[in-house]
Design a protein around this motif. Structure first.
Motif, mmCIF file in Angstrom:
data_model
loop_
_atom_site.group_PDB
_atom_site.id
_atom_site.type_symbol
_atom_site.label_atom_id
_atom_site.label_comp_id
_atom_site.label_asym_id
_atom_site.label_seq_id
_atom_site.Cartn_x
_atom_site.Cartn_y
_atom_site.Cartn_z
ATOM 1 N N LEU A 123 -16.032 87.799 -78.118
ATOM 2 C CA LEU A 123 -15.954 88.337 -79.478
ATOM 3 C C LEU A 123 -15.680 87.204 -80.455
ATOM 4 N N PHE A 124 -16.693 86.370 -80.666
ATOM 5 C CA PHE A 124 -16.541 85.311 -81.655
ATOM 6 C C PHE A 124 -16.331 85.929 -83.028
ATOM 7 N N HIS A 125 -15.612 85.229 -83.840
ATOM 8 C CA HIS A 125 -15.560 85.602 -85.248
ATOM 9 C C HIS A 125 -16.717 84.918 -85.971
ATOM 10 N N ALA A 126 -17.338 85.629 -86.888
ATOM 11 C CA ALA A 126 -18.404 85.005 -87.672
ATOM 12 C C ALA A 126 -17.811 83.851 -88.480
ATOM 13 N N PRO A 127 -18.461 82.691 -88.495
ATOM 14 C CA PRO A 127 -17.936 81.558 -89.274
ATOM 15 C C PRO A 127 -17.891 81.885 -90.764
ATOM 16 N N ASP A 128 -16.990 81.225 -91.455
ATOM 17 C CA ASP A 128 -16.918 81.336 -92.911
ATOM 18 C C ASP A 128 -17.531 80.089 -93.536
ATOM 19 N N ILE A 129 -18.453 80.267 -94.457
ATOM 20 C CA ILE A 129 -19.034 79.131 -95.165
ATOM 21 C C ILE A 129 -18.037 78.668 -96.227
ATOM 22 N N TYR A 130 -17.710 77.380 -96.187
ATOM 23 C CA TYR A 130 -16.763 76.847 -97.159
ATOM 24 C C TYR A 130 -17.368 76.907 -98.563
ATOM 25 N N ARG A 131 -16.520 77.227 -99.522
ATOM 26 C CA ARG A 131 -16.991 77.437 -100.892
ATOM 27 C C ARG A 131 -17.128 76.124 -101.657
ATOM 28 N N ASN A 132 -17.534 75.110 -100.974
ATOM 29 C CA ASN A 132 -17.907 73.863 -101.651
ATOM 30 C C ASN A 132 -19.111 73.319 -100.929
ATOM 31 N N PHE A 133 -20.008 72.720 -101.627
ATOM 32 C CA PHE A 133 -21.219 72.224 -101.005
ATOM 33 C C PHE A 133 -21.591 70.900 -101.643
ATOM 34 N N GLN A 134 -22.409 70.152 -100.908
ATOM 35 C CA GLN A 134 -22.902 68.875 -101.410
ATOM 36 C C GLN A 134 -24.404 68.982 -101.618
ATOM 37 N N TYR A 135 -24.925 68.102 -102.450
ATOM 38 C CA TYR A 135 -26.359 68.134 -102.701
ATOM 39 C C TYR A 135 -26.797 66.787 -103.244
ATOM 40 N N ASP A 136 -28.072 66.521 -103.102
ATOM 41 C CA ASP A 136 -28.685 65.397 -103.785
ATOM 42 C C ASP A 136 -30.122 65.806 -104.117
ATOM 43 N N TYR A 137 -30.852 64.903 -104.745
ATOM 44 C CA TYR A 137 -32.195 65.237 -105.200
ATOM 45 C C TYR A 137 -33.220 64.395 -104.458
ATOM 46 N N TYR A 138 -34.331 65.042 -104.107
ATOM 47 C CA TYR A 138 -35.335 64.364 -103.301
ATOM 48 C C TYR A 138 -36.681 65.023 -103.545
ATOM 49 N N ASN A 139 -37.691 64.193 -103.876
ATOM 50 C CA ASN A 139 -39.065 64.701 -104.041
ATOM 51 C C ASN A 139 -39.131 65.906 -104.973
ATOM 52 N N ASP A 140 -38.544 65.779 -106.156
ATOM 53 C CA ASP A 140 -38.592 66.846 -107.159
ATOM 54 C C ASP A 140 -37.995 68.145 -106.651
ATOM 55 N N GLY A 141 -37.012 68.034 -105.796
ATOM 56 C CA GLY A 141 -36.330 69.211 -105.288
ATOM 57 C C GLY A 141 -34.869 68.887 -105.020
ATOM 58 N N THR A 142 -34.127 69.890 -104.577
ATOM 59 C CA THR A 142 -32.702 69.747 -104.326
ATOM 60 C C THR A 142 -32.428 69.863 -102.835
ATOM 61 N N HIS A 143 -31.727 68.886 -102.296
ATOM 62 C CA HIS A 143 -31.373 68.839 -100.881
ATOM 63 C C HIS A 143 -29.920 69.289 -100.754
ATOM 64 N N LEU A 144 -29.684 70.441 -100.105
ATOM 65 C CA LEU A 144 -28.354 71.033 -100.029
ATOM 66 C C LEU A 144 -27.718 70.777 -98.667
ATOM 67 N N PHE A 145 -26.380 70.735 -98.639
ATOM 68 C CA PHE A 145 -25.622 70.538 -97.407
ATOM 69 C C PHE A 145 -24.573 71.650 -97.309
ATOM 70 N N LEU A 146 -24.521 72.321 -96.173
ATOM 71 C CA LEU A 146 -23.558 73.401 -95.958
ATOM 72 C C LEU A 146 -22.483 72.969 -94.965
ATOM 73 N N ASN A 147 -21.286 73.532 -95.119
ATOM 74 C CA ASN A 147 -20.204 73.368 -94.155
ATOM 75 C C ASN A 147 -19.603 74.739 -93.886
ATOM 76 N N TRP A 148 -19.152 74.954 -92.637
ATOM 77 C CA TRP A 148 -18.542 76.249 -92.318
ATOM 78 C C TRP A 148 -17.417 76.061 -91.314
ATOM 79 N N SER A 149 -16.594 77.097 -91.181
ATOM 80 C CA SER A 149 -15.458 77.044 -90.266
ATOM 81 C C SER A 149 -15.968 77.067 -88.833
#
Length: 884
Positions: A123-149
């Motif tokens: 009975l794993f607990h569903a991870p919680d996505i941390y309410r902060n994220f990182q990003y940078d820009y690449y090829n006219d788009g946004t590259h996002l980074f997620l972190n979770w518990s």
């Protein structure tokens, strides 16, 4: 062991990596077909003794041990498992299945017709996505980074990997990341369009594919870059205080109209970044926080509307302004000081510079998941600058250069500065227009720069030449030079430098002119026309050059030619097909005015030290040190309007060669990829003549690093210590935990297959056909790869038996097949003259391989004995793999 409830047992479940399991734990997936009487499936446990029985509502029907089958043991993780398969009788109607493995659990049936399914998962607990994220820009788009518990793998049995969803669609599984399958950070998100809306969720999955509920959605809109932004105070004198009605910045958020906007306000943040002087010292703006008020600023829209400031927060070199009006994303806004301003609010850096800037952030209010965010970084020059010197020339002598140039005409001229190979030779401006340099090496090409300086300290762009002392053919003469665009901050060059007299004549055919950019951003034209020879266009560059610019429409940049860039510690070979792929990113009509840019900026020692220290801190007893060249390498196409397009992945591999530092341990050294989050990933490399060479499919940051990891159970005196360190450094082998290697532990068939797959960099072309190698297992791809290469085979057509310990003669056979595969040699060795004293115990099928392994000194045996039927240890396996 005392009985505990199912819920309590689940809480106590232990992870796959735990060396000792204290509480009983099991996960299973079984199916019983009442019409055929067959039961099948798989069960994992931390206990060797596994038994099953069916609960028919008071009556218990045992499942025979023959049906449960052989219980296999994974020595690397101390986990037991069995493939359940066989007949137990037709017509049964079980309510539950009872599992005995240290303790006892009842698993209820899920019934569909005559089929009874039994699933028991942690009975794993569903991870919680941390309410902060990182990003940078690449090829006219946004590259996002997620972190979770993280799932607590120390107290959960059977955890395998995570899944990441966006807008209810699966976009990534960490199981696909073979290096880090259980990571809690996702840096492989695709590049999203600016301002696209996302709902991210994460779930945890066990070995049998049981998946938790997904985490609560993390909703967000991807940030985006502004269409245009500009600093309006360019050219002002150093230290100038901006006055009432004087403009600060202007910006146009986007070329697109915002959609789904429920906002009638927005915020503008101005972050004043420090300017740099000519020695790269930071010189700040002066913000008088005590004098700054909301009424001191106003925003003027392109239609003439003046928008007052609703709120203001000045702190930490940032001024945050809010406005009560709907943001018109396609309008141009200008921020200026109002009539009420005192003129003491903002003072420019007290330095002549071309690199004074502001970071702009615009966000619709109130801040929430649907908010739009626009960003831009703008730069302006502060002060006045003379014109660069003209007519720079050099007269070469025996180890000397006599420099001369034309005098500037500016009335406020203070003199000239001279550099040699980036080193400043004149500590203060000189008045004369000549300079003599001695103590040079005859025949060597030098990089000479001269800049004019005015009385306010403003420096011109630099004139440059590439002279050679004592021209080898004795012809003497002078070496003219040029000047051109650049920031003028320190040593560098300009534009147009002729070839040194030592260059060989180029072969006939189409020519190509290249522009070089040095470490200070100064551009110059390579003084020799490039030509194709034997399908290669070679560009030699000096040590201080960090970028090469080539005309995209050049006749030589075709698919049949490879672009080769060479400098002392770096070499790049870019196939013409990759350049064609790059050029396809823009319309053909734009190629005539576009340029191909290849960047290779050295990574600074501080940045590299921070990255390696961060990576080393993630693993116990690890030391990661720079051991050679390190570069941030880029490839892009720049159109005439300044727009830059990049390839995310190359259609053909590009060959990268980096120099290795003298004194580095070659067994612990390799090329690593430095990702955007500061982590490092081993890539390897072929070592030859002091250089490591690899093929890469994209450009990024690459560095030569030395990785030295120690284990508490492998002292330096251990006979296999050098091999273990080498194979761990090459990421062929890993410890059984972060601190232990378990050198005397028996090695399984799956582990040894994985060692070979990693050592030879084998990739699976498809999934394994073996029923006992499920795709969820960490070794599934490795087994499929070595079997596909003909290095290993199953124990039958359907079974590989991955967790069975491998015998020494089995290990030798796989080793020799791997050797033959690596060196593409036919294997044709008889068993005559096998030197081992126990040759009679060696199986017939293994004898030729044992003879060959001994002949090649890959295997020596102990006391002249192979001990063919003895189970191989992890230390022995790593030792023989290290000799491949």
């Amino acid at each position: 062991m005392r009985k505990i409830s199912v819920s309590l047992a689940v809480v106590m479940l232990l992870a796959l990596s735990a060396p000792v399991l204290t509480y009983a734990a099991s996960i299973l997936k079984l199916k019983y077909d009442a019409s055929t009487g067959e039961i099948s499936g798989i069960i994992y446990s931390d206990q060797r003794d596994i038994s099953l029985s069916l609960d028919l509502g008071g009556q218990e029907v045992p499942v025979s041990s023959n049906v449960v089958g052989e219980v296999y043991h994974s020595y690397s993780s101390n986990i037991f498992w069995a493939n359940v398969n066989g007949q137990i009788g037709t017509g049964l109607a079980p309510w539950n299945i009872k599992v005995r493995a240290g303790d006892e659990n009842l698993i209820p049936a899920s019934v569909t017709g005559t089929t009874y399914d039994f699933n028991f998962a942690p009975l794993f607990h569903a991870p919680d996505i941390y309410r902060n994220f990182q990003y940078d820009y690449y090829n006219d788009g946004t590259h996002l980074f997620l972190n979770w518990s993280p799932v607590n793998r120390g107290s959960v049995f059977g955890f395998s990997h995570y899944k990441v969803y966006d807008n209810n669609e699966l976009i990534f599984s960490t199981r696909d990341n073979s290096m880090f399958p259980i990571t809690e950070r996702y840096d492989r998100l695709p590049v999203f369009p600016y301002h696209s809306f996302h709902q991210f969720q994460v779930s945890a999955v066990d070995w049998l594919g049981h998946e938790t509920e997904r985490s609560a959605p993390y909703m967000m809109r991807a940030p985006g870059l502004m269409k245009e932004a500009k600093a309006e105070y360019g050219g002002a004198k150093p230290g100038t205080k901006l006055q009432p009605l004087e403009s600060i910045v202007s910006f146009t958020p986007s070329s697109d109209q915002l959609t789904s906007v429920s906002s009638d306000a927005f915020q503008l943040d101005l972050k004043f970044t420090d300017a740099l002087d000519y020695d790269y010292n930071a010189v700040p703006y002066t913000l008088n926080y005590a004098a700054i008020q909301a009424s001191d600023f106003e925003l003027v829209k392109s239609d003439g509307t003046v928008i007052p400031v609703r709120g203001l927060t000045p702190k930490n070199k940032t001024i945050s302004l809010s406005f009560q009006q709907v943001l018109d994303s396609r309008a141009t806004y200008t921020l200026r000081l109002s009539k009420q301003a005192s003129g003491d609010e903002i003072a420019l850096p007290k330095v002549n510079t071309r690199s004074a800037g502001i970071d702009l952030y615009v966000e619709t209010l109130p801040e929430h998941a649907l908010s739009y965010r626009f960003e831009a970084s703008v730069e302006a020059f502060i002060g006045t600058f003379p014109e660069p010197p003209t007519g720079l020339r050099a007269t070469p002598g025996d180890g000397t250069l006599s420099l001369n140039w034309n005098r500037n005409t500016e009335e406020d001229l203070d003199g000239y500065l001279v550099w040699l190979d980036g080193k400043l030779l004149t500590q203060s401006p000189i008045q004369k227009t000549s300079f003599f340099i001695d103590g040079l090496t005859n025949g060597k090409t030098y990089h000479v720069n001269v800049a004019a300086v005015n009385k306010d300290g403003g420096r011109s762009l630099q004139a440059f030449i590439f002279p050679v002392p004592k021209v080898p053919d004795g012809s003497g003469g002078t070496e003219p030079g040029g000047s051109g665009p650049g920031n003028g901050n320190g040593g560098g060059g300009g534009v147009t430098a002729p070839a040194p007299a030592t260059l060989e004549p180029a072969p006939a055919g189409p020519a190509l002119l290249a522009t070089l950019v040095d470490k200070d951003g100064i551009s110059k034209t390579l003084g020799v026309a490039l030509r194709s020879e034997n399908g290669k266009v070679k560009v030699p560059v000096a040590e201080d050059i960090k970028q090469l610019l080539l005309p995209a429409a050049g006749e030589l940049l075709i698919k049949d030619n490879t672009l080769v860039i060479e400098k002392d510690d770096l070499s790049l070979a870019i196939p013409g097909q990759v350049l064609e792929q790059l050029k396809s990113l823009v319309p053909v009509a734009q190629l005539n005015t576009s340029r191909i840019s290849v960047g290779f900026a050295p990574i600074g020692s501080i940045e590299l030290a921070e990255d390696t220290a961060r990576a080393a801190s993630q693993s116990a007893n690890s030391v990661i040190t720079p051991s050679g060249a390190a570069f941030n390498i880029t490839l892009s196409l720049i159109t005439n309007d300044g727009k830059e397009s990049k390839l995310s992945e190359f259609s053909y591999p590009v060959t990268l060669k980096l120099k290795v530092a003298e004194g580095s341990n070659p067994n612990l050294t390799g090329i690593y990829y430095l990702n955007e989050l500061g982590g490092v990933q081993y890539l390897g490399g072929r070592l030859s003549d002091g250089y490591l060479t690899i093929d890469v499919s994209h450009f990024s940051k690459y560095a030569v690093l030395q990785y030295d990891k120690s284990f508490t159970d492998v002292p330096v005196s251990h006979w296999a210590s050098p091999a273990i360190k080498s194979m761990v450094a090459q990421h062929v082998a890993t410890g059984t935990s972060d601190t232990r290697f378990s050198p005397n532990q028996q090695v399984t068939r799956a582990e040894f297959a994985t060692f070979i797959a990693r050592k030879l960099n084998l990739k699976a072309s498809g999934a394994s056909d073996f029923t006992d190698v499920p795709s969820t297992k960490w070794y599934s791809d490795s087994v499929a790869a070595v079997v596909g290469a003909g290095i290993a085979s199953g124990q039958s057509e359907t079974l590989f038996v991955p967790d069975r310990p491998i015998s020494r003669q089995e290990m030798v056979v796989m080793l020799m097949k791997a050797y033959a595969y690596k060196y593409m040699l036919p294997f044709n060795v008889g068993d005559e003259g096998i030197p081992f004293a126990d040759q009679a115990q060696i199986s017939t099928w293994a004898k030729p391989y044992a003879a060959a392994a001994h002949k090649l000194e890959l295997v020596q045996g102990s006391d002249n004995k192979l001990e063919p039927n003895k189970k191989a240890t992890r230390a022995e396996a790593v030792m023989v793999i290290s000799k491949l």
